[in-house]
Design an enzyme around this catalytic site. Sequence first.
Site, PDB file in Angstrom:
ATOM      1  CE  LYS A 211      -4.467   0.718   0.138  1.00 20.94           C
ATOM      2  NZ  LYS A 211      -5.589  -0.192  -0.169  1.00 20.94           N
TER       3      LYS A 211
ATOM      4  CG  ASP B 196      -7.284   3.152  -0.945  1.00 23.56           C
ATOM      5  OD1 ASP B 196      -7.659   1.988  -0.908  1.00 23.56           O
ATOM      6  OD2 ASP B 196      -7.477   3.944  -0.003  1.00 23.56           O
TER       7      ASP B 196
HETATM    8  N1  GLU Z   1      -7.299   0.083  -2.979  1.00 21.67           N
HETATM    9  C1  GLU Z   1      -8.040  -1.089  -3.309  1.00 21.67           C
HETATM   10  C2  GLU Z   1      -8.092  -2.005  -2.105  1.00 21.67           C
HETATM   11  O1  GLU Z   1      -8.189  -1.535  -0.990  1.00 21.67           O
HETATM   12  C3  GLU Z   1      -7.568  -1.747  -4.598  1.00 21.67           C
HETATM   13  C4  GLU Z   1      -6.116  -2.090  -4.690  1.00 21.67           C
HETATM   14  C5  GLU Z   1      -5.690  -2.583  -6.069  1.00 21.67           C
HETATM   15  O2  GLU Z   1      -6.486  -2.631  -6.987  1.00 21.67           O
HETATM   16  O3  GLU Z   1      -4.490  -2.909  -6.177  1.00 21.67           O
HETATM   17  O4  GLU Z   1      -8.092  -3.204  -2.190  1.00 21.67           O
END
Ligand code: GLU
Length: 446
Positions: free
Chosen positions: A126, A166
């Site tokens: 992340k 996100d």
């Molecule tokens: N931010 C999204 C999540 O919390 C998607 C992450 C992604 O597609 O890599 O899973």
Amino acid sequence: MDPRVEKFMAQIVAKNANEKEFHQAVQEVAESLIPYIEENPKYKHAKVLERIAEPERVILFRVPWIDDKGEIQINKGYRIEMNSAIGPYKGGLRFHPTVNLSILKFLAFEQVLKNSLTTLPMGGGKGGSDFDPKGKSDNEVMRFCQSFMTELCKHIGANTDIPAGDIGVGGREIGYMFGQYKRIRNEFVGVLTGKGRQYGGSLIRPEATGYGAVYFAEEMLKTRGDSFKGKIVTVSGSGNVAQFATEKVNQLGGKVVTVSDSAGFIHDPNGIDAEKLAYVMELKNVKRGRIKEYADKYGCEYYEGKRPWEIKCDVALPCATQNELNEEEAKTLIANGCFVVSEGANMPSTPEAVELYIKHKILYGPGKAANAGGVAVSGLEMSQNSLRLSWTREEVDQRLHQIMKDIHATCETYGKESDGFINYVNGANIGGFVKVAEAMLAQGAV
Ligand code: GLU
């Protein structure tokens, strides 16, 4: 608290001081996993739980950029590379003024188990920045994204670490970052997901998180012989996840009566139908306005500074942000007859709220299971990029639907209790953990 969990958490708190969201996420998982690990001592001896709570790598950097007045602004940039046991690091970027190490580590930790649940080969990561896109011009957002990627591109790659969106990062931001990555690295590869259709994006990626959370709720309803037909649904948020959750509920015959933003929520007892949803999408995605304008346009109630959980409903879909639904609000939901909570956001319910859901045996789908549809379709975008092919809407949607059914089945396998109640918290935590833990055992002390 179980003394074994208490002992484990004391170490986590000592090693990661002042990271309360990270402690919260780890504790919830530890409560499910420690009893399971006691029964499976191979994980205990290999210290798998201790290892997964420590990021493999944390990257912190300065992001300087020039605003429209010609002034230099400085933000913080982050990428947490949490776990690569089952695939390259994968997870979104969040741009929001509240972003800090604690929030990104909680999100990265959740992502490891979530990505494992999708059945696709993705590790967890992340990242993001404390940059606030709200009120910034397009040019400012572009310059920020370019500066952010100028540093980030040294650490990521299509086979190493694949960021996505996100909160605060949507198609516009991904486009600017992709352009900068390509320019610096001189390679056109699937290093980001959530891309535009014209340059390698997947159909259904924008819809995936919201659709997935509703598909998951539908599977939970099925366990009680029920469906979305005629259900009153409260949704929080009005961004990408909330919008497509609303669309899918409408398609399945339910009625969404609320959406919200950081300033308040609207209550439309007649339901947010397709036409009103198109208005919300234009308002939020193009005009970037406030949800209050919905109440002015359609003549319904607007509750300033409040959250939608006081409104009577059958199903609640928290799709805004972490800790947006507390114990009091959970009490109100349950007292009003709500019996399904499916989380489109990451960790939106506080631990006290979760405890109440379990105590009252309602159908509760925690974020790492219920919102895994987003990253699942990111995984499908990676597959299409590798194949240099793109699949149809129907094909991607059908795969997404199947993945959500599979995640539900995994939760059932690991979370079903002796009286038949499915504890989806235990199911998701243990189900996500086993694959990662087995891969870590096979790979040795790394
Ligand atoms: N931010 C999204 C999540 O919390 C998607 C992450 C992604 O597609 O890599 O899973």
